[in-house]
Design a protein around this motif. Structure first.
Motif, PDB file in Angstrom:
ATOM      1  N   ASN A   1       0.814  -1.226   0.000  1.00 18.74           N
ATOM      2  CA  ASN A   1       0.000   0.000   0.000  1.00 18.74           C
ATOM      3  C   ASN A   1       0.845   1.272   0.000  1.00 18.74           C
ATOM      4  O   ASN A   1       0.297   2.383   0.043  1.00 18.74           O
ATOM      5  CB  ASN A   1      -0.915   0.015   1.226  1.00 18.74           C
ATOM      6  CG  ASN A   1      -2.011  -1.040   1.122  1.00 18.74           C
ATOM      7  OD1 ASN A   1      -2.503  -1.313   0.032  1.00 18.74           O
ATOM      8  ND2 ASN A   1      -2.376  -1.646   2.256  1.00 18.74           N
ATOM      9  N   GLN A   2       2.134   1.119  -0.026  1.00 18.50           N
ATOM     10  CA  GLN A   2       3.009   2.298   0.033  1.00 18.50           C
ATOM     11  C   GLN A   2       3.060   3.001  -1.324  1.00 18.50           C
ATOM     12  O   GLN A   2       2.660   2.448  -2.347  1.00 18.50           O
ATOM     13  CB  GLN A   2       4.423   1.877   0.424  1.00 18.50           C
ATOM     14  CG  GLN A   2       4.514   1.172   1.764  1.00 18.50           C
ATOM     15  CD  GLN A   2       5.928   0.733   2.060  1.00 18.50           C
ATOM     16  OE1 GLN A   2       6.610   1.345   2.898  1.00 18.50           O
ATOM     17  NE2 GLN A   2       6.386  -0.328   1.391  1.00 18.50           N
ATOM     18  N   SER A   3       3.616   4.195  -1.257  1.00 14.94           N
ATOM     19  CA  SER A   3       3.813   4.950  -2.499  1.00 14.94           C
ATOM     20  C   SER A   3       5.154   4.634  -3.132  1.00 14.94           C
ATOM     21  O   SER A   3       5.487   5.175  -4.193  1.00 14.94           O
ATOM     22  CB  SER A   3       3.704   6.456  -2.226  1.00 14.94           C
ATOM     23  OG  SER A   3       4.680   6.847  -1.251  1.00 14.94           O
ATOM     24  N   THR A   4       5.900   3.766  -2.461  1.00 16.56           N
ATOM     25  CA  THR A   4       7.203   3.340  -2.986  1.00 16.56           C
ATOM     26  C   THR A   4       7.238   1.809  -3.048  1.00 16.56           C
ATOM     27  O   THR A   4       6.433   1.114  -2.423  1.00 16.56           O
ATOM     28  CB  THR A   4       8.349   3.834  -2.089  1.00 16.56           C
ATOM     29  OG1 THR A   4       8.159   3.307  -0.768  1.00 16.56           O
ATOM     30  CG2 THR A   4       8.365   5.369  -2.033  1.00 16.56           C
ATOM     31  N   ALA A   5       8.181   1.309  -3.790  1.00  9.04           N
ATOM     32  CA  ALA A   5       8.317  -0.141  -3.949  1.00  9.04           C
ATOM     33  C   ALA A   5       8.714  -0.796  -2.632  1.00  9.04           C
ATOM     34  O   ALA A   5       9.420  -0.205  -1.803  1.00  9.04           O
ATOM     35  CB  ALA A   5       9.335  -0.453  -5.028  1.00  9.04           C
ATOM     36  N   LEU A   6       8.225  -2.051  -2.466  1.00 10.68           N
ATOM     37  CA  LEU A   6       8.561  -2.854  -1.300  1.00 10.68           C
ATOM     38  C   LEU A   6       9.586  -3.890  -1.721  1.00 10.68           C
ATOM     39  O   LEU A   6       9.407  -4.585  -2.715  1.00 10.68           O
ATOM     40  CB  LEU A   6       7.306  -3.549  -0.751  1.00 10.68           C
ATOM     41  CG  LEU A   6       7.533  -4.542   0.379  1.00 10.68           C
ATOM     42  CD1 LEU A   6       7.972  -3.823   1.662  1.00 10.68           C
ATOM     43  CD2 LEU A   6       6.274  -5.366   0.649  1.00 10.68           C
ATOM     44  N   SER A   7      10.637  -3.989  -0.930  1.00  6.31           N
ATOM     45  CA  SER A   7      11.686  -4.952  -1.230  1.00  6.31           C
ATOM     46  C   SER A   7      11.453  -6.222  -0.395  1.00  6.31           C
ATOM     47  O   SER A   7      11.326  -6.154   0.825  1.00  6.31           O
ATOM     48  CB  SER A   7      13.062  -4.358  -0.913  1.00  6.31           C
ATOM     49  OG  SER A   7      14.072  -5.327  -1.106  1.00  6.31           O
ATOM     50  N   ILE A   8      11.382  -7.368  -1.078  1.00  2.75           N
ATOM     51  CA  ILE A   8      11.235  -8.672  -0.413  1.00  2.75           C
ATOM     52  C   ILE A   8      12.561  -9.407  -0.595  1.00  2.75           C
ATOM     53  O   ILE A   8      12.958  -9.742  -1.720  1.00  2.75           O
ATOM     54  CB  ILE A   8      10.083  -9.495  -1.009  1.00  2.75           C
ATOM     55  CG1 ILE A   8       8.767  -8.716  -0.950  1.00  2.75           C
ATOM     56  CG2 ILE A   8       9.958 -10.838  -0.286  1.00  2.75           C
ATOM     57  CD1 ILE A   8       8.265  -8.443   0.444  1.00  2.75           C
ATOM     58  N   THR A   9      13.229  -9.664   0.516  1.00  2.00           N
ATOM     59  CA  THR A   9      14.545 -10.297   0.419  1.00  2.00           C
ATOM     60  C   THR A   9      14.475 -11.828   0.450  1.00  2.00           C
ATOM     61  O   THR A   9      15.288 -12.510  -0.181  1.00  2.00           O
ATOM     62  CB  THR A   9      15.446  -9.813   1.553  1.00  2.00           C
ATOM     63  OG1 THR A   9      14.787 -10.071   2.809  1.00  2.00           O
ATOM     64  CG2 THR A   9      15.703  -8.311   1.427  1.00  2.00           C
ATOM     65  N   SER A  10      13.481 -12.398   1.173  1.00  2.00           N
ATOM     66  CA  SER A  10      13.366 -13.855   1.216  1.00  2.00           C
ATOM     67  C   SER A  10      12.003 -14.247   1.780  1.00  2.00           C
ATOM     68  O   SER A  10      11.370 -13.465   2.506  1.00  2.00           O
ATOM     69  CB  SER A  10      14.478 -14.467   2.067  1.00  2.00           C
ATOM     70  OG  SER A  10      14.320 -14.090   3.441  1.00  2.00           O
ATOM     71  N   ILE A  11      11.596 -15.471   1.419  1.00  2.00           N
ATOM     72  CA  ILE A  11      10.360 -16.063   1.962  1.00  2.00           C
ATOM     73  C   ILE A  11      10.714 -17.486   2.371  1.00  2.00           C
ATOM     74  O   ILE A  11      11.289 -18.250   1.592  1.00  2.00           O
ATOM     75  CB  ILE A  11       9.218 -16.068   0.937  1.00  2.00           C
ATOM     76  CG1 ILE A  11       8.810 -14.629   0.589  1.00  2.00           C
ATOM     77  CG2 ILE A  11       8.003 -16.849   1.466  1.00  2.00           C
ATOM     78  CD1 ILE A  11       7.746 -14.529  -0.468  1.00  2.00           C
ATOM     79  N   ALA A  12      10.336 -17.863   3.586  1.00  5.35           N
ATOM     80  CA  ALA A  12      10.695 -19.194   4.090  1.00  5.35           C
ATOM     81  C   ALA A  12       9.641 -19.683   5.068  1.00  5.35           C
ATOM     82  O   ALA A  12       8.802 -18.908   5.553  1.00  5.35           O
ATOM     83  CB  ALA A  12      12.070 -19.148   4.761  1.00  5.35           C
ATOM     84  N   ILE A  13       9.698 -20.993   5.318  1.00  4.23           N
ATOM     85  CA  ILE A  13       8.815 -21.595   6.326  1.00  4.23           C
ATOM     86  C   ILE A  13       9.704 -22.116   7.446  1.00  4.23           C
ATOM     87  O   ILE A  13      10.667 -22.881   7.204  1.00  4.23           O
ATOM     88  CB  ILE A  13       7.977 -22.727   5.718  1.00  4.23           C
ATOM     89  CG1 ILE A  13       7.032 -22.170   4.649  1.00  4.23           C
ATOM     90  CG2 ILE A  13       7.167 -23.437   6.807  1.00  4.23           C
ATOM     91  CD1 ILE A  13       6.234 -23.230   3.920  1.00  4.23           C
ATOM     92  N   ILE A  14       9.352 -21.722   8.642  1.00  3.71           N
ATOM     93  CA  ILE A  14      10.118 -22.132   9.805  1.00  3.71           C
ATOM     94  C   ILE A  14       9.167 -22.756  10.814  1.00  3.71           C
ATOM     95  O   ILE A  14       7.949 -22.772  10.619  1.00  3.71           O
ATOM     96  CB  ILE A  14      10.872 -20.941  10.432  1.00  3.71           C
ATOM     97  CG1 ILE A  14       9.848 -19.869  10.906  1.00  3.71           C
ATOM     98  CG2 ILE A  14      11.859 -20.328   9.442  1.00  3.71           C
ATOM     99  CD1 ILE A  14      10.482 -18.717  11.663  1.00  3.71           C
ATOM    100  N   GLY A  15       9.702 -23.289  11.878  1.00  6.48           N
ATOM    101  CA  GLY A  15       8.867 -23.824  12.936  1.00  6.48           C
ATOM    102  C   GLY A  15       9.109 -25.289  13.181  1.00  6.48           C
ATOM    103  O   GLY A  15       9.962 -25.947  12.563  1.00  6.48           O
ATOM    104  N   THR A  16       8.278 -25.869  14.089  1.00  7.76           N
ATOM    105  CA  THR A  16       8.456 -27.243  14.550  1.00  7.76           C
ATOM    106  C   THR A  16       8.409 -28.256  13.410  1.00  7.76           C
ATOM    107  O   THR A  16       9.233 -29.166  13.335  1.00  7.76           O
ATOM    108  CB  THR A  16       7.381 -27.593  15.586  1.00  7.76           C
ATOM    109  OG1 THR A  16       7.414 -26.628  16.631  1.00  7.76           O
ATOM    110  CG2 THR A  16       7.598 -28.980  16.148  1.00  7.76           C
ATOM    111  N   ASN A  17       7.435 -28.107  12.554  1.00 10.59           N
ATOM    112  CA  ASN A  17       7.259 -29.078  11.460  1.00 10.59           C
ATOM    113  C   ASN A  17       7.396 -28.388  10.113  1.00 10.59           C
ATOM    114  O   ASN A  17       6.625 -28.628   9.181  1.00 10.59           O
ATOM    115  CB  ASN A  17       5.891 -29.743  11.561  1.00 10.59           C
ATOM    116  CG  ASN A  17       5.610 -30.323  12.931  1.00 10.59           C
ATOM    117  OD1 ASN A  17       4.660 -29.897  13.611  1.00 10.59           O
ATOM    118  ND2 ASN A  17       6.440 -31.267  13.374  1.00 10.59           N
ATOM    119  N   ALA A  18       8.395 -27.524  10.037  1.00 12.43           N
ATOM    120  CA  ALA A  18       8.584 -26.714   8.834  1.00 12.43           C
ATOM    121  C   ALA A  18       8.665 -27.564   7.571  1.00 12.43           C
ATOM    122  O   ALA A  18       8.148 -27.181   6.511  1.00 12.43           O
ATOM    123  CB  ALA A  18       9.845 -25.850   8.987  1.00 12.43           C
TER     124      ALA A  18
END
Length: 416
Positions: A54-71
């Motif tokens: 929703n910003q007026s500027t670009a959003l930078s996504i550096t990584s996406i991951a799944i973590i946790g007990t049963n990742a």
């Protein structure tokens, strides 16, 4: 982030707006993921998480991951890593493959350039054991009465799998005493998915009259059926008829007499069709008749037909008098007169021989010839039925389209 109210620039009075609104620069929906029960070792359908900038500027996504007990039980694919333009969205697809039974948890994390990083979406799922629950729409099938040699309409049996895993059908077949008289076709294709069903069509083609039995067997890997294969009892009734002598199957007569037989026609299995009758094998100079020559059986009661074999007696020949009989002296007299007249004419020394004398001589010769040919001749009488022992065959026939049933009975017939 909360944004306070400010000046309303829509008018010239410099009015101020006494309100505030929540400002969220990045929205992630849904805020959590819950997977339904999933068979351990199998992958679920994917669920989608949508990220909106929703910003007026670009959003930078550096990584996406799944973590946790049963990742490791969860997996993701996305088109978000990198840059998400102002006002744009991207999506993340998540699947669940439980490695064990029970509750399984993890967290989807999205690392970005916001002050609050990473963004997190909790994930929950439950691993369950595989079940393959086979059920049939009937435990037995009774096929209606069917004429021997014909095929019934199909009866439909439904095989359902109410389990959560594919039911593998390795064999669908008929067995039992009259297995060859029952046939099946199905659309099960070797596998029935959890919650699905397939149909099995059973037909009946009796080879003989009466009750016919068999068993339909479905071999599968159902987890609730240690008695596999599942079985369905099959029963059908064949319809036919039979012929048999009502009393004696033998008769002896003299030529000119009639032999009378009675044949019983009996339905079996509820046979109620038209049967026509014929008689063959009667000797020469005789006739064989069946009365009546056809009727419709009522399915239960026996009915009789009469068989009449009529023979012929020889009639005596018609004879004429023999030359040794009473006409012999007359024949000799006419013969002598004719010869005397011819001799006289031949020795005539006068002028012309009288024509009348010639004519009379010829007439006498002709009469003599006719008497000679007639003497001893006679007319023949009619021929009789030859003496002997014969087999008269009575047949009954039912015909419908290309189907024909014929049964026969032999009758012994002696002519003296």
């Amino acid at each position: 982030m909360v944004v306070a109210g400010g000046n309303d620039a829509s008018n010239n009075n410099n009015n101020y707006v006494a309100s505030a609104e929540l400002y969220v620069p990045v929205v992630v929906l849904p805020t959590s993921l819950l997977f339904s029960s999933q068979v351990a070792g199998t992958a679920s359908a994917s669920q989608t998480v949508t990220l909106t900038n929703n910003q007026s500027t670009a959003l930078s996504i550096t990584s996406i991951a799944i973590i946790g007990t049963n990742a490791s039980d969860f997996a993701e694919t996305n088109n978000c890593v990198g840059s998400v333009s102002a006002g744009a969205s991207c999506s993340i697809s998540v699947t669940f493959t439980p490695a064990a039974l029970g509750s399984r948890t993890g967290s989807l994390t999205i690392a970005n350039n916001l002050a609050v990083s990473p963004l997190a979406v909790p994930i929950t799922g439950t691993g369950v054991a595989a079940t393959r629950i086979a059920s049939l729409s009937a435990s037995s099938l009774t096929l209606t009465g069917q004429v021997v040699g014909t095929t019934s309409a199909a009866q439909v049996l439904t095989l359902s799998n109410t389990g959560n895993s594919a039911l593998i059908t390795s064999n669908v077949a008929t067995s039992g005493t009259n297995a060859s008289e029952f046939a099946e076709t199905d659309n099960c294709g070797g596998s029935v998915a959890g919650g699905a069903s397939c149909t099995i069509n059973v037909t009946f083609s009796p080879a003989a009259a009466g009750t016919r039995t068999g068993t339909l067997s479905i071999t599968d890997n159902a987890t609730d059926s240690p008695q596999s294969p599942q079985t369905v009892a099959l029963t059908g009734t064949g319809q036919d008829f039979s012929l048999a002598p009502a009393s004696s199957a033998s008769a002896t007569v003299s030529a000119g007499q009639t032999a009378n037989f009675t044949v019983t026609v009996s339905p079996a299995g509820g046979f109620n069709q038209l049967v026509t009758f014929a008689c063959t094998g009667a000797p020469a100079q005789s006739t064989c008749a069946v009365t009546p020559n056809g009727f419709v059986l009522n399915g239960s009661a026996a009915t009789s037909v009469a068989i009449n074999v009529m023979t012929t007696a020889a009639s005596p020949p018609v004879t004429s008098p023999s030359p040794r009989g009473g006409y012999r002296p007359l024949y000799r007299i006419i013969e002598l007169l004719a010869l005397s007249l011819l001799t006289g004419l031949l020795s005539w020394h006068g002028g012309r021989r009288p024509r009348l004398a010639y004519g009379l001589a010829l007439l006498l010769c002709l009469c003599a010839g006719l008497m000679m040919s007639a003497c001893g001749s006679g007319g023949g009488g009619s021929q009789r039925t030859p003496a002997g022992t014969y087999t008269v065959v009575v047949s009954g026939t039912f015909t419908s389209g290309s189907t024909s049933l014929t049964h026969k009975v032999n009758l012994n017939f002696v002519v003296q």
